[in-house]
Scaffold this motif. Sequence first.
Motif, short mmCIF file in Angstrom:
data_model
loop_
_atom_site.label_atom_id
_atom_site.label_comp_id
_atom_site.label_asym_id
_atom_site.label_seq_id
_atom_site.Cartn_x
_atom_site.Cartn_y
_atom_site.Cartn_z
N MET A 1 0.86 -1.18 0.00
CA MET A 1 0.00 0.00 0.00
C MET A 1 0.91 1.24 0.00
SD MET A 1 -2.98 0.51 2.77
CE MET A 1 -4.52 0.44 1.89
N VAL B 1 -3.70 6.48 1.10
CA VAL B 1 -4.76 6.59 2.11
C VAL B 1 -4.77 7.98 2.72
CG1 VAL B 1 -4.97 4.16 2.76
CG2 VAL B 1 -3.14 5.52 3.73
N LYS C 1 0.39 6.42 5.11
CA LYS C 1 0.78 5.11 5.62
C LYS C 1 2.29 5.02 5.68
CE LYS C 1 1.10 0.33 4.80
NZ LYS C 1 2.56 0.36 4.70
N ARG D 1 -0.42 -6.22 8.42
CA ARG D 1 -1.58 -6.27 7.52
C ARG D 1 -1.15 -6.68 6.11
NH1 ARG D 1 -3.62 -2.58 4.04
NH2 ARG D 1 -5.83 -2.82 3.52
N ALA E 1 -6.57 4.00 -2.20
CA ALA E 1 -7.36 2.98 -1.49
C ALA E 1 -8.70 3.54 -1.02
CB ALA E 1 -6.58 2.49 -0.27
N ASP E 2 -9.75 2.75 -1.25
CA ASP E 2 -11.06 3.12 -0.72
C ASP E 2 -11.85 1.85 -0.40
OD1 ASP E 2 -13.23 4.66 0.07
OD2 ASP E 2 -14.08 4.70 -1.94
N ALA E 3 -11.24 0.97 0.37
CA ALA E 3 -11.84 -0.31 0.81
C ALA E 3 -11.92 -1.32 -0.33
CB ALA E 3 -13.20 -0.11 1.44
N GLY E 4 -11.64 -2.56 0.02
CA GLY E 4 -11.66 -3.63 -0.98
C GLY E 4 -10.36 -3.68 -1.76
N THR E 5 -9.25 -3.26 -1.16
CA THR E 5 -8.00 -3.26 -1.93
C THR E 5 -7.46 -4.68 -2.09
OG1 THR E 5 -6.67 -2.81 0.04
CG2 THR E 5 -7.34 -0.91 -1.29
N ARG E 6 -7.70 -5.57 -1.11
CA ARG E 6 -7.17 -6.94 -1.30
C ARG E 6 -7.94 -7.64 -2.42
NH1 ARG E 6 -7.71 -8.96 4.51
NH2 ARG E 6 -7.84 -6.70 4.78
N ARG F 1 -15.14 2.84 1.93
CA ARG F 1 -14.36 2.93 3.17
C ARG F 1 -15.25 3.19 4.40
NH1 ARG F 1 -11.64 7.27 5.13
NH2 ARG F 1 -12.26 8.34 3.24
N ASP G 1 -16.89 0.03 5.31
CA ASP G 1 -15.89 -0.91 5.85
C ASP G 1 -15.53 -0.51 7.28
OD1 ASP G 1 -13.06 -1.71 6.45
OD2 ASP G 1 -13.25 -2.76 4.57
N ASN G 2 -15.31 0.80 7.50
CA ASN G 2 -14.86 1.27 8.82
C ASN G 2 -15.96 1.26 9.86
OD1 ASN G 2 -12.39 1.72 7.77
ND2 ASN G 2 -12.49 3.94 7.75
N ASP H 1 -17.60 -7.00 7.38
CA ASP H 1 -16.83 -6.85 6.14
C ASP H 1 -16.30 -8.23 5.78
OD1 ASP H 1 -14.98 -6.22 4.17
OD2 ASP H 1 -13.47 -5.50 5.60
N1 UDP Z 1 -6.88 1.84 5.29
C1 UDP Z 1 -6.19 2.97 5.65
N2 UDP Z 1 -4.92 2.83 6.21
C2 UDP Z 1 -4.35 1.61 6.39
C3 UDP Z 1 -5.07 0.47 6.04
C4 UDP Z 1 -6.33 0.60 5.49
O1 UDP Z 1 -6.68 4.08 5.48
O2 UDP Z 1 -3.21 1.53 6.89
C5 UDP Z 1 -8.21 2.00 4.65
C6 UDP Z 1 -8.11 1.80 3.13
O3 UDP Z 1 -9.00 2.68 2.48
C7 UDP Z 1 -8.53 0.36 2.97
C8 UDP Z 1 -9.65 0.31 4.01
O4 UDP Z 1 -9.13 1.04 5.12
O5 UDP Z 1 -8.98 0.09 1.65
C9 UDP Z 1 -10.06 -1.08 4.43
O6 UDP Z 1 -8.94 -1.79 4.88
P1 UDP Z 1 -8.97 -3.34 5.11
O7 UDP Z 1 -7.82 -3.68 6.03
O8 UDP Z 1 -10.34 -3.80 5.47
O9 UDP Z 1 -8.57 -3.97 3.68
P2 UDP Z 1 -9.25 -3.84 2.25
O10 UDP Z 1 -10.73 -3.68 2.42
O11 UDP Z 1 -8.63 -2.64 1.59
O12 UDP Z 1 -8.88 -5.12 1.57
#
Ligand code: UDP
Length: 241
Positions: free
Chosen positions: A78, A83, A87, A94, A129-134, A174, A177-178, A183
């Motif tokens: 990332m 973000v 970061k 993670r 990144a805006d959630a769902g990056t994996r 996001r 997700d937050n 999720d």
């Molecule tokens: N995120 C962030 N800082 C971090 C990690 C995550 O702002 O160090 C935000 C980012 O937008 C990410 C979202 O939180 O896409 C959700 O993170 P998650 O760990 O659930 O993984 P993701 O949904 O991206 O697979």
Amino acid sequence: MQNRPEKLINDGVRLDGRGPDEIRPIKIEAGVLNRADGSCYIEWGGNKVLAAVYGPREAHPRHLQDSRKAIIKYRYNMASFSVEDRKRPGPDRRSVEISKVSREALAPVLMLEYFPRSSIDIFVEILQADAGTRTTGITAASVALADAGIPMKNLVSAISVGKADGEVILDLIREEDNYGEADMPVAMITETGDITLLQMDGNLTGEEFIKALNFAKKGCESVYKLQRRSLIEKYEKSCSD
Ligand code: UDP
């Protein structure tokens, strides 16, 4: 980080105007990097993700070599600027976890036994990144592997599902997700329905879980069509060049 919005879903309408089972706009382009064997760029809602694949090539260091099959290396990274709160650069718990589960999500479709002692190296860079990056990363990596010409039984597609304000929803942003109640990222071999990744944060009832899984299946079907189309477009373009 922003404060929690008062409501995540208002009369069935989400913060970005979608209904519960709608996905964000997705653009997939295959073959975007000249120096990688295969590559893919995806814009998925607010996510911008680049995947590059190298190999199969001789595995280094040599003690990692497997005499029966190729090994897969997957690095999810990332970017600091991806973000809202910068970061810290470099790997953390993670990204190590995401790299591991993503590698395992793709392994079932790769014909690794064709390439003993080799390595297939996958790099996934999260630029925004805006959630769902994996799940975006796995989707991009799958296209990049096919673009590299690596023998595959099928493509893997991925999407997240979850729950916010008591409703099961597809493809979380996001805020959902937050601040939502659950999720659940899912990866699947869409054509067979086999699930290769399933993680969950939060709580769902059994009924909600089944509904979420059906949403994920529907989402993966849309993603799969876009993945295939990006590969066809790439080869149509290279034939006409
Ligand atoms: N995120 C962030 N800082 C971090 C990690 C995550 O702002 O160090 C935000 C980012 O937008 C990410 C979202 O939180 O896409 C959700 O993170 P998650 O760990 O659930 O993984 P993701 O949904 O991206 O697979």
